[in-house]
Design a protein around this motif. Structure first.
Motif, PDB file in Angstrom:
ATOM      1  N   ASP A  38      -0.532  -0.109  -9.621  1.00  0.00           N
ATOM      2  CA  ASP A  38      -1.508   0.089  -8.551  1.00  0.00           C
ATOM      3  C   ASP A  38      -1.855   1.569  -8.454  1.00  0.00           C
ATOM      4  N   GLU A  39      -2.855   1.876  -7.674  1.00  0.00           N
ATOM      5  CA  GLU A  39      -3.388   3.241  -7.596  1.00  0.00           C
ATOM      6  C   GLU A  39      -2.338   4.267  -7.202  1.00  0.00           C
ATOM      7  N   HIS A  40      -1.422   3.867  -6.316  1.00  0.00           N
ATOM      8  CA  HIS A  40      -0.452   4.819  -5.782  1.00  0.00           C
ATOM      9  C   HIS A  40       0.927   4.700  -6.445  1.00  0.00           C
ATOM     10  N   HIS A  73       7.805  -2.460  -5.024  1.00  0.00           N
ATOM     11  CA  HIS A  73       7.194  -2.346  -3.694  1.00  0.00           C
ATOM     12  C   HIS A  73       5.714  -2.708  -3.732  1.00  0.00           C
ATOM     13  N   ARG A  74       5.261  -3.255  -2.606  1.00  0.00           N
ATOM     14  CA  ARG A  74       3.851  -3.629  -2.457  1.00  0.00           C
ATOM     15  C   ARG A  74       3.424  -3.287  -1.036  1.00  0.00           C
ATOM     16  N   SER A  75       2.266  -2.692  -0.871  1.00  0.00           N
ATOM     17  CA  SER A  75       1.796  -2.339   0.465  1.00  0.00           C
ATOM     18  C   SER A  75       1.501  -3.593   1.273  1.00  0.00           C
ATOM     19  N   GLN A  76       1.531  -3.449   2.597  1.00  0.00           N
ATOM     20  CA  GLN A  76       1.229  -4.596   3.456  1.00  0.00           C
ATOM     21  C   GLN A  76      -0.231  -5.028   3.294  1.00  0.00           C
ATOM     22  N   ALA A  77      -1.125  -4.070   3.069  1.00  0.00           N
ATOM     23  CA  ALA A  77      -2.536  -4.411   2.877  1.00  0.00           C
ATOM     24  C   ALA A  77      -2.722  -5.240   1.613  1.00  0.00           C
ATOM     25  N   GLU A  78      -2.028  -4.866   0.536  1.00  0.00           N
ATOM     26  CA  GLU A  78      -2.138  -5.625  -0.713  1.00  0.00           C
ATOM     27  C   GLU A  78      -1.508  -7.004  -0.572  1.00  0.00           C
TER      28      GLU A  78
END
Length: 210
Positions: A38-40, A73-78
């Motif tokens: 992912d981007e980050h 890890h994965r963001s909550q938005a994703e």
């Protein structure tokens, strides 16, 4: 099978221990696959305790076999985006009841409020050989995206003996380090999140959303 939408999961308390997210790439004995990049760079991070347990699990594997980390890890938005996408797919298949949509979707994508990936507690994994080639696991990780749901459950019927042995090998090294599996996804393992706490009888999750 206990799904992540089960009310008992959200009812499980969280007492976050405050461990930081760390880069999986710092562990030379683990291979990080770029397919979920992912981007980050979140996909390449997990909680410090999770990484140590992964390294210990890797050491238990036979010579010539290693752990491939597909996503951490994965963001909550994703997470919310993926859950909504899978609900939409189910809706197009003819499922309209909101409760049934949530239950069916949670077999493959966790509701964001309890998602182990969002806590840095979960990893999607496979086994590889010394050349970095993924071993026969009886189906690809995240097979639900391509309509291969049949092979996604850890105990899917009809697996070849080779795939069964590889899944069992993966399970043995991870369970020894305290990880639990979401049984609808052979590749998904977690430690320290709400789902883990519910399955193991721990008084609380040690990792919350981060």
């Amino acid at each position: 099978m206990i799904l992540l939408s089960d009310p008992r999961v959200i009812d499980t308390p969280v007492a976050d221990c405050g461990e930081p997210l760390v880069d999986i790439s710092t562990a030379p004995d683990l291979i990080l696959d770029p397919r979920e990049r992912d981007e980050h760079g979140a996909y390449g991070r997990v909680r410090a305790g999770v990484l140590e347990r992964l390294r210990s699990a890797s050491e238990k594997l036979p010579a010539g076999i290693g752990l491939l980390v597909i996503e951490g890890h994965r963001s909550q938005a994703e997470q919310a985006r993926r859950f909504a996408l899978y609900e939409d797919r189910l809706r197009r298949s003819g499922i309209s009841d909101p409760a049934e949509l949530r239950r069916r979707a949670s077999a493959f994508v966790s509701p964001v409020e309890v998602a182990p990936h969002c806590a840095g507690a979960a990893v999607d994994l496979a086994l590889i050989d010394t050349d970095g080639v993924e071993l026969d696991m009886g189906g690809t990780g995240n097979g639900h995206r391509t309509g291969d749901e049949r092979w996604c459950p850890f105990d899917a019927p009809g697996l070849s003996s080779t795939a069964r042995d590889h899944r069992d090998l993966l399970a043995d090294c991870l369970r020894e380090q305290g990880f639990v599996n979401c049984p609808s996804e052979w590749w998904h393992w977690s430690y320290g999140d709400r789902y883990w706490a519910l399955l193991t009888g721990a008084p609380a999750a040690v990792y919350g959303p981060v």
